[in-house]
Design an enzyme around this catalytic site. Structure first.
Site, short mmCIF file in Angstrom:
data_model
loop_
_atom_site.label_atom_id
_atom_site.label_comp_id
_atom_site.label_asym_id
_atom_site.label_seq_id
_atom_site.Cartn_x
_atom_site.Cartn_y
_atom_site.Cartn_z
N GLN A 127 -16.34 -92.01 33.02
CA GLN A 127 -17.64 -91.58 33.54
C GLN A 127 -17.51 -91.57 35.06
O GLN A 127 -17.46 -92.61 35.70
CB GLN A 127 -18.74 -92.54 33.09
CG GLN A 127 -20.07 -92.42 33.83
CD GLN A 127 -20.79 -91.12 33.58
OE1 GLN A 127 -20.57 -90.50 32.55
NE2 GLN A 127 -21.62 -90.69 34.52
N GLY A 128 -17.42 -90.37 35.64
CA GLY A 128 -17.07 -90.27 37.05
C GLY A 128 -18.21 -90.35 38.03
O GLY A 128 -18.02 -90.77 39.17
N PRO A 255 -23.88 -96.13 27.15
CA PRO A 255 -25.14 -96.64 27.73
C PRO A 255 -26.02 -95.60 28.39
O PRO A 255 -27.12 -95.92 28.82
CB PRO A 255 -24.64 -97.64 28.78
CG PRO A 255 -23.31 -97.09 29.22
CD PRO A 255 -22.73 -96.42 28.00
N GLY A 257 -27.84 -91.53 28.75
CA GLY A 257 -28.43 -90.48 27.92
C GLY A 257 -27.51 -89.30 27.77
O GLY A 257 -27.28 -88.79 26.68
N GLU A 260 -23.37 -84.36 32.34
CA GLU A 260 -23.22 -82.91 32.29
C GLU A 260 -21.81 -82.43 32.62
O GLU A 260 -21.63 -81.45 33.35
CB GLU A 260 -24.21 -82.27 33.26
CG GLU A 260 -23.99 -82.57 34.74
CD GLU A 260 -24.65 -83.84 35.26
OE1 GLU A 260 -24.70 -84.03 36.49
OE2 GLU A 260 -25.12 -84.64 34.43
N ASN A 261 -20.78 -83.07 32.11
CA ASN A 261 -19.43 -82.62 32.37
C ASN A 261 -19.29 -81.15 31.96
O ASN A 261 -19.69 -80.78 30.86
CB ASN A 261 -18.43 -83.47 31.58
CG ASN A 261 -18.58 -84.95 31.88
OD1 ASN A 261 -18.59 -85.36 33.02
ND2 ASN A 261 -18.73 -85.75 30.84
N HIS A 284 -31.75 -80.15 29.72
CA HIS A 284 -31.48 -80.69 31.07
C HIS A 284 -30.01 -80.58 31.40
O HIS A 284 -29.63 -80.11 32.49
CB HIS A 284 -31.95 -82.14 31.16
CG HIS A 284 -31.74 -82.74 32.52
ND1 HIS A 284 -32.66 -82.62 33.53
CD2 HIS A 284 -30.70 -83.44 33.04
CE1 HIS A 284 -32.21 -83.23 34.62
NE2 HIS A 284 -31.02 -83.74 34.34
N GLU A 285 -29.15 -81.00 30.45
CA GLU A 285 -27.70 -80.96 30.71
C GLU A 285 -27.22 -79.52 30.81
O GLU A 285 -26.35 -79.20 31.64
CB GLU A 285 -26.95 -81.72 29.61
CG GLU A 285 -27.48 -83.10 29.28
CD GLU A 285 -27.59 -84.01 30.50
OE1 GLU A 285 -26.84 -83.81 31.48
OE2 GLU A 285 -28.44 -84.93 30.48
N HIS A 288 -27.77 -78.06 34.22
CA HIS A 288 -26.79 -78.46 35.23
C HIS A 288 -25.64 -77.46 35.32
O HIS A 288 -24.90 -77.48 36.32
CB HIS A 288 -26.24 -79.84 34.90
CG HIS A 288 -27.04 -80.97 35.48
ND1 HIS A 288 -27.29 -81.10 36.83
CD2 HIS A 288 -27.63 -82.04 34.88
CE1 HIS A 288 -28.00 -82.19 37.04
NE2 HIS A 288 -28.23 -82.77 35.88
N GLU A 307 -30.55 -82.67 41.03
CA GLU A 307 -31.51 -83.05 39.99
C GLU A 307 -32.87 -82.38 40.13
O GLU A 307 -33.52 -82.08 39.12
CB GLU A 307 -31.66 -84.57 39.96
CG GLU A 307 -30.39 -85.30 39.56
CD GLU A 307 -29.89 -84.93 38.16
OE1 GLU A 307 -30.65 -84.32 37.39
OE2 GLU A 307 -28.72 -85.25 37.86
N ASP A 365 -24.66 -95.22 43.09
CA ASP A 365 -25.36 -95.59 41.86
C ASP A 365 -26.48 -96.58 42.12
O ASP A 365 -27.47 -96.62 41.37
CB ASP A 365 -24.38 -96.20 40.85
CG ASP A 365 -23.54 -95.15 40.13
OD1 ASP A 365 -23.85 -93.95 40.29
OD2 ASP A 365 -22.60 -95.52 39.42
N TYR A 373 -35.26 -86.73 40.92
CA TYR A 373 -35.61 -85.92 39.76
C TYR A 373 -37.02 -85.35 39.89
O TYR A 373 -37.22 -84.13 39.93
CB TYR A 373 -35.52 -86.75 38.48
CG TYR A 373 -34.13 -87.18 38.10
CD1 TYR A 373 -33.42 -86.50 37.11
CD2 TYR A 373 -33.53 -88.28 38.70
CE1 TYR A 373 -32.15 -86.90 36.75
CE2 TYR A 373 -32.25 -88.69 38.34
CZ TYR A 373 -31.57 -87.99 37.37
OH TYR A 373 -30.30 -88.39 37.01
N GLN A 560 -28.83 -97.92 27.48
CA GLN A 560 -29.49 -98.81 28.43
C GLN A 560 -30.98 -98.55 28.53
O GLN A 560 -31.79 -99.48 28.61
CB GLN A 560 -28.82 -98.64 29.80
CG GLN A 560 -29.35 -99.54 30.89
CD GLN A 560 -28.50 -99.45 32.14
OE1 GLN A 560 -27.28 -99.56 32.09
NE2 GLN A 560 -29.13 -99.25 33.28
N LYS A 561 -31.37 -97.25 28.52
CA LYS A 561 -32.78 -96.88 28.67
C LYS A 561 -33.64 -97.46 27.55
O LYS A 561 -34.83 -97.73 27.75
CB LYS A 561 -32.89 -95.36 28.67
CG LYS A 561 -34.31 -94.83 28.70
CD LYS A 561 -34.35 -93.31 28.53
CE LYS A 561 -35.78 -92.81 28.38
NZ LYS A 561 -35.83 -91.34 28.14
#
Length: 611
Positions: A127-128, A255, A257, A260-261, A284-285, A288, A307, A365, A373, A560-561
């Site tokens: 996860q970059g 963790p 949602g 958007e790779n 949404h993705e 992107h 965003e 982060d 957003y 996580q959300k």
């Protein structure tokens, strides 16, 4: 940098993190730093990455010449400057060859079998975003630098590798996968996942990927869905340039949602509701693909460019597909989240600006919140309001994408282009209208100066509000309640209703039990958004007969959300709710991402009622 090539080998250990080894990494340029010199063949180690510079040369296939390397330790990384043996000729670059190894990193995630859906094999993914691919491979870890890339990834037998690349091919003889990304992207969008993964076609340019136990559910949920969203996006914003649009459904411990790779979005399996009630989340993705991946913020202080424009694009697609009323209802939910965030932080908090100053050493982060957003969406909506014609603003968005595609830009670039595209607005001085100055939007914290009209959503919000009022009464008017048919209500209308119920909780005795019995569509839902809110209502009302549903939801996923709000609700609740929190975490901790584990531990270590 023009191109990056990764030659990788993935090995899983018997327990804990495995190892990702780069047999060869080649860059078209060298990383810059200052510090002490060392031989190029020495290994440089950080907590998660060991690097050795092999040398530099001309053509990628040539033998690299030794280099001298200077390095300097920085927070969370080590920067290097490599002295090239000769200045590159015009239009001819130099190739820098490195070797590196990584085990665990902040976003090189190694999952045990218990953390997967199948419970049989381990799994790894990267996860970059925002600046975390430096623990995956040596790179210019900034969105300002874009390049193409290619990769070969050797994995153990019985495993499959996928990457954010335009082409994918498997070499059967040694279980090596080859990838090529033919479009330039920033380093944070280079992503890899390795696991027991299979795929199914769901459209002319889309497939879903998942563990074998989830693939049929993923196929049924998204068959024929993605192409509609892509087609609408292309009509609004221009060609989709990435070839395929695939979705990888991650293990339950994922963790986030979604991420958007390009070419393959990583998403939570919580989107597999079984009734397609959450498929619109991927809009949404998909958005992107134009805003973020194609036109990118040049630094993370301008994150709203990614965003804010994406939220606007998402809601344009949603309006075409689902109508204005439903889209406005979803936007009202987003506005409520922004209001909650600013109430918690105070409107004048510096992170409540669109242009955020990220000090050296601060992880981007740590600045993440709702502002880029939803406030960003309001600013883009304000620009559309200034234009006053939706079709003209849609045409501007196409021109904006075409002007800046494959580039990384700043807010000044975007706004200057807006004013040049609409010279009549520039002549009117719209950038300096008192109270709505572009500079105020960017640099002043606080509530958005302009809010888009969400009144079309009132046709859906009003019935939900009125029904919530009925359920909050001390004496229930069952005749009036039964007269409201919610069978056709979609996810966000039900979410709006449940949020109102939660605000009015605790309800009078027995009301929750009757609510559960009346609406099995809600109380027995597999839709994660509804399950989250129902669990919160159960806990806020201390409705112990349904505590089992809270436990089941936490056992089924680790997003996580969803996970953290439920633990906060349990820890703020009754003694039996707190006991449930301890019991559930003890049972589920091994399947959670380490970051989520640590967040839950902090909640359980806090004073009850203060989470």
């Amino acid at each position: 940098m023009q191109h990056l090539h990764l030659a990788l080998r993935v090995a899983f250990g018997p327990a804990g993190p495995g190892q990702l080894e780069a047999l060869r990494t080649r860059h078209g340029a060298a990383a810059a730093c200052r510090g002490r010199a060392r031989p190029s063949d020495a290994w440089t180690r950080t907590p998660s990455l060991a690097v050795r510079v092999r040398g530099a040369g001309g053509p990628p296939t040539g033998t690299p010449r030794p280099l001298r390397v200077r390095e300097r330790s920085l927070r969370r990384t080590t920067a290097r400057r490599c002295a090239l043996p000769a200045r590159p000729r015009a239009r001819r670059g130099k190739c820098l060859a490195l070797e590196h190894r990584t085990t665990h990193g902040r976003r090189v995630c190694w999952l045990t079998p218990e953390q997967t859906a199948g419970k049989q094999k381990p799994y790894m993914y990267t996860q970059g975003q925002a600046v975390l691919n430096r623990s995956f491979f040596p790179c210019f870890d900034t969105p300002a630098v874009k390049s193409t890339y290619s990769a070969t990834v050797k994995v153990p037998e019985g495993f499959t590798a996928v990457m954010s690349a335009t082409t994918w091919e498997k070499q059967e003889k040694d279980n090596t996968f080859t990838f090529k990304m033919s479009q330039p992207i920033p380093s944070y969008l280079i992503a890899l996942a390795v696991g027991d993964i299979v795929s199914a076609e769901v459209g002319p340019r889309s497939r879903v990927w998942a563990e074998p136990c989830l693939i049929e559910a993923a196929r049924k949920e998204y068959d024929g869905v993605i192409e509609e969203f892509l087609a609408v996006g292309e009509k609004l914003f221009g060609p989709y340039v990435w070839g395929r649009y695939d979705i990888l459904f991650m293990p339950p411990s994922f963790p986030f949602g979604g991420m958007e790779n390009p070419c393959i979005t990583f998403v939570t399996p919580c989107l597999l509701a079984g009734d397609r009630s959450l498929v619109d989340v991927v809009i949404h993705e998909i958005s992107h693909s134009w805003f973020g991946n194609l036109v990118t913020n040049a630094n993370w202080g301008e994150f709203w460019l990614n965003e804010g424009f994406t939220m606007y694009a998402q809601r344009r697609i949603s309006t075409v597909v689902y109508g204005a009323a439903y889209t406005c209802l979803e936007a009202a939910t987003g506005r409520a989240l922004l209001r909650q965030h600013m109430d918690n932080t105070g409107e004048d908090h510096p992170l409540n600006k669109l242009r955020v100053k990220i000090e050296p050493g601060v992880d981007p982060d740590d600045t993440y919140n709702e502002t880029p957003y939803e406030k960003g969406y309001c600013f883009v909506s304000y620009l559309a309001h200034l234009v006053g014609d939706q079709s003209k603003f849609d045409a501007f968005l196409q021109a904006y994408v075409n002007q800046f595609k494959f580039q990384s830009i700043m807010a000044d670039d975007a706004l200057e282009f807006f004013l040049e595209y609409f010279p009549e607005l520039k002549k009117k001085g719209v950038a300096t209208i008192p109270g709505f100055e572009f500079d105020r939007w960017l640099n002043t914290p606080g509530w958005p100066p302009y809010l888009p009209d969400l009144s079309p959503g009132e046709t859906l919000m009003k019935p939900a509000e009125e029904l919530a009022e009925l359920w909050a009464a001390s004496i229930l008017n069952m005749e009036a309640i039964k007269a409201v048919d919610i069978s056709a209500w979609k996810t966000y209308q039900l979410v709006f209703f449940l949020d109102k119920i939660l605000q009015k909780s605790p309800l009078p005795d027995t009301n929750v039990a009757k609510l559960s019995e009346m609406y099995p569509k809600i109380s027995k839902a597999q839709n994660a958004e509804l399950r989250l809110r129902w669990c919160q209502i159960v806990l806020k009302n201390n409705h112990e007969p349904e505590f089992g549903k809270v436990k089941d939801f936490l056992h089924s996923q680790g997003k996580q959300k969803y996970t953290l709000p439920i633990y906060r609700a349990m820890w703020s609740g009754s003694e039996s709710a707190r006991a449930l929190a301890v019991e559930t975490f003890s049972a589920t901790a091994p399947q959670l991402h380490v970051n989520v584990q640590n967040y839950v531990k902090k909640i359980l270590a806090s004073e009850p009622g203060r989470t």
